[in-house]
Motif scaffolding. Structure first.
Motif, mmCIF file in Angstrom:
data_model
loop_
_atom_site.group_PDB
_atom_site.id
_atom_site.type_symbol
_atom_site.label_atom_id
_atom_site.label_comp_id
_atom_site.label_asym_id
_atom_site.label_seq_id
_atom_site.Cartn_x
_atom_site.Cartn_y
_atom_site.Cartn_z
ATOM 1 N N THR A 138 19.640 13.313 20.939
ATOM 2 C CA THR A 138 18.421 14.080 20.665
ATOM 3 C C THR A 138 18.769 15.406 20.001
ATOM 4 O OG1 THR A 138 17.434 13.105 22.646
ATOM 5 C CG2 THR A 138 16.294 14.985 21.687
ATOM 6 N N GLY A 139 19.768 16.087 20.520
ATOM 7 C CA GLY A 139 20.175 17.375 19.965
ATOM 8 C C GLY A 139 20.684 17.268 18.542
ATOM 9 N N GLU A 140 21.466 16.241 18.267
ATOM 10 C CA GLU A 140 21.988 16.073 16.907
ATOM 11 C C GLU A 140 20.870 15.762 15.925
ATOM 12 O OE1 GLU A 140 24.812 16.997 15.990
ATOM 13 O OE2 GLU A 140 26.037 16.909 17.797
ATOM 14 N N PHE A 141 19.887 14.974 16.340
ATOM 15 C CA PHE A 141 18.780 14.682 15.434
ATOM 16 C C PHE A 141 17.922 15.924 15.215
ATOM 17 C CE2 PHE A 141 14.622 12.937 14.194
ATOM 18 C CZ PHE A 141 15.027 12.262 13.053
ATOM 19 N N GLN A 142 17.750 16.723 16.254
ATOM 20 C CA GLN A 142 17.020 17.977 16.082
ATOM 21 C C GLN A 142 17.769 18.891 15.117
ATOM 22 O OE1 GLN A 142 15.652 19.819 19.645
ATOM 23 N NE2 GLN A 142 14.805 21.589 18.604
ATOM 24 N N GLY A 143 19.082 18.974 15.266
ATOM 25 C CA GLY A 143 19.882 19.794 14.351
ATOM 26 C C GLY A 143 19.784 19.314 12.919
ATOM 27 N N PHE A 144 19.866 17.995 12.725
ATOM 28 C CA PHE A 144 19.708 17.444 11.377
ATOM 29 C C PHE A 144 18.347 17.821 10.805
ATOM 30 C CE2 PHE A 144 17.243 14.123 9.286
ATOM 31 C CZ PHE A 144 17.810 14.183 8.026
ATOM 32 N N SER A 145 17.294 17.621 11.586
ATOM 33 C CA SER A 145 15.929 17.866 11.110
ATOM 34 C C SER A 145 15.730 19.333 10.743
ATOM 35 C CB SER A 145 14.909 17.443 12.170
ATOM 36 O OG SER A 145 15.024 16.063 12.454
ATOM 37 N N ARG A 146 16.262 20.223 11.564
ATOM 38 C CA ARG A 146 16.151 21.657 11.285
ATOM 39 C C ARG A 146 16.935 22.021 10.024
ATOM 40 N NH1 ARG A 146 17.061 23.436 16.214
ATOM 41 N NH2 ARG A 146 19.284 23.345 15.877
ATOM 42 N N ASP A 147 18.137 21.455 9.885
ATOM 43 C CA ASP A 147 18.950 21.705 8.686
ATOM 44 C C ASP A 147 18.247 21.202 7.431
ATOM 45 O OD1 ASP A 147 20.902 22.797 10.319
ATOM 46 O OD2 ASP A 147 22.301 21.102 10.105
ATOM 47 N N LEU A 148 17.636 20.016 7.516
ATOM 48 C CA LEU A 148 16.918 19.469 6.370
ATOM 49 C C LEU A 148 15.727 20.355 6.011
ATOM 50 C CD1 LEU A 148 16.531 17.190 4.280
ATOM 51 C CD2 LEU A 148 15.169 15.978 6.004
ATOM 52 N N TYR A 157 30.008 15.089 10.731
ATOM 53 C CA TYR A 157 30.346 15.715 12.007
ATOM 54 C C TYR A 157 29.338 15.427 13.115
ATOM 55 C CZ TYR A 157 27.311 19.863 11.368
ATOM 56 O OH TYR A 157 26.242 20.718 11.211
ATOM 57 N N ARG A 158 28.071 15.248 12.790
ATOM 58 C CA ARG A 158 27.109 14.911 13.849
ATOM 59 C C ARG A 158 27.394 13.509 14.397
ATOM 60 N NH1 ARG A 158 23.531 18.805 14.539
ATOM 61 N NH2 ARG A 158 23.002 20.194 12.810
ATOM 62 N N ALA A 207 22.233 18.461 4.800
ATOM 63 C CA ALA A 207 21.826 18.100 6.162
ATOM 64 C C ALA A 207 22.162 16.641 6.456
ATOM 65 C CB ALA A 207 20.327 18.348 6.340
ATOM 66 N N TYR A 208 21.878 15.764 5.491
ATOM 67 C CA TYR A 208 22.164 14.341 5.711
ATOM 68 C C TYR A 208 23.675 14.085 5.692
ATOM 69 C CZ TYR A 208 22.043 9.307 5.520
ATOM 70 O OH TYR A 208 22.240 7.974 5.803
ATOM 71 N N GLN A 209 24.391 14.785 4.823
ATOM 72 C CA GLN A 209 25.849 14.636 4.808
ATOM 73 C C GLN A 209 26.445 15.061 6.149
ATOM 74 O OE1 GLN A 209 27.674 16.281 1.181
ATOM 75 N NE2 GLN A 209 25.716 15.936 0.163
ATOM 76 N N ALA A 210 25.908 16.132 6.736
ATOM 77 C CA ALA A 210 26.370 16.562 8.064
ATOM 78 C C ALA A 210 26.023 15.518 9.119
ATOM 79 C CB ALA A 210 25.747 17.910 8.420
ATOM 80 N N ALA A 251 30.034 9.685 18.319
ATOM 81 C CA ALA A 251 31.099 8.684 18.465
ATOM 82 C C ALA A 251 32.092 9.073 19.556
ATOM 83 C CB ALA A 251 31.813 8.483 17.131
ATOM 84 N N GLU A 252 32.364 10.359 19.710
ATOM 85 C CA GLU A 252 33.278 10.802 20.766
ATOM 86 C C GLU A 252 32.755 10.416 22.147
ATOM 87 O OE1 GLU A 252 33.674 15.015 19.958
ATOM 88 O OE2 GLU A 252 35.701 14.700 19.181
#
Length: 197
Positions: free
Chosen positions: A50-60, A12-13, A5-8, A18-19
């Motif tokens: 916000t969405g990327e942090f939610q995705g990270f948190s869910r993945d973790l 890519y997150r 999760a942290y590597q993602a 950055a884009e």
């Protein structure tokens, strides 16, 4: 080592964020001065962050649930699957924004209090917790066209500007790193073994 999760988060997150920052620079330039055409990009960055942090948190949480359950089940796959399912049931991150309260509700299932643990690791996490709360409020204000809430956020020191977004991004990056470490340490403390990542 770090969780998947942290590597993602750091690959890519971060790339997707950055884009949008690159688009912001193309529209408004990189020098100092007022930006007239970047307001919508700032809003998009707020929602994306916000969405990327939610995705990270869910993945973790997924990753931790699987490791935790596997170790507790000790070679019994059916028991491991049942425990993982229980840890993920009624998860706030599946239906709510990644507020400090939602994160605590989900991660406290591993037998520790997330925010007190993070504050004990680094006292500045109290400020990061406040920034996360403001980010989620900004995301909701944008998504629900709540101009009064946006005005309150601006008054509270969180205008939706590139400076604020960069501060949120930096804060979330550090929170993600420390959450990754705290969850790994908690799994070891409760079920033993080597660090899961």
């Amino acid at each position: 080592m770090a969780s998947g999760a942290y590597q993602a988060w750091t690959t890519y997150r971060e790339h997707r964020i950055a884009e949008l920052l690159d688009a912001h620079a193309e529209m408004g330039g990189t020098g100092r001065g007022r930006r007239w055409r970047t307001g919508q990009v700032n809003w998009a960055l707020t929602v994306r962050l916000t969405g990327e942090f939610q995705g990270f948190s869910r993945d973790l949480h997924d990753e931790a649930s699987d490791v935790y359950s596997s170790r507790v089940a000790s070679g019994n796959p059916a028991l491991g699957a049942m425990l993982a399912s229980l840890l993920k049931s009624d998860r706030q991150l599946d239906k709510r924004n990644p507020t400090p309260e939602a994160l605590a509700y989900d991660f406290d299932r591993f037998g520790f209090e997330l925010w007190p643990t993070l504050r004990a690791m680094d006292a500045t996490n109290e400020g990061r917790e406040r920034k996360l709360k403001a980010l989620v409020e900004a995301r909701n204000a944008i998504s629900h066209d709540d101009t009064a809430k946006l005005a309150r956020l601006k008054q509270d020191g969180y205008p939706i500007t590139l400076t604020t977004i960069r501060s949120w991004r930096s804060s979330l990056g550090e929170l993600a790193r420390q959450m990754d470490r705290a969850v790994a340490a908690q799994i070891v403390a409760v079920v033993g073994g080597v660090s899961p990542w």
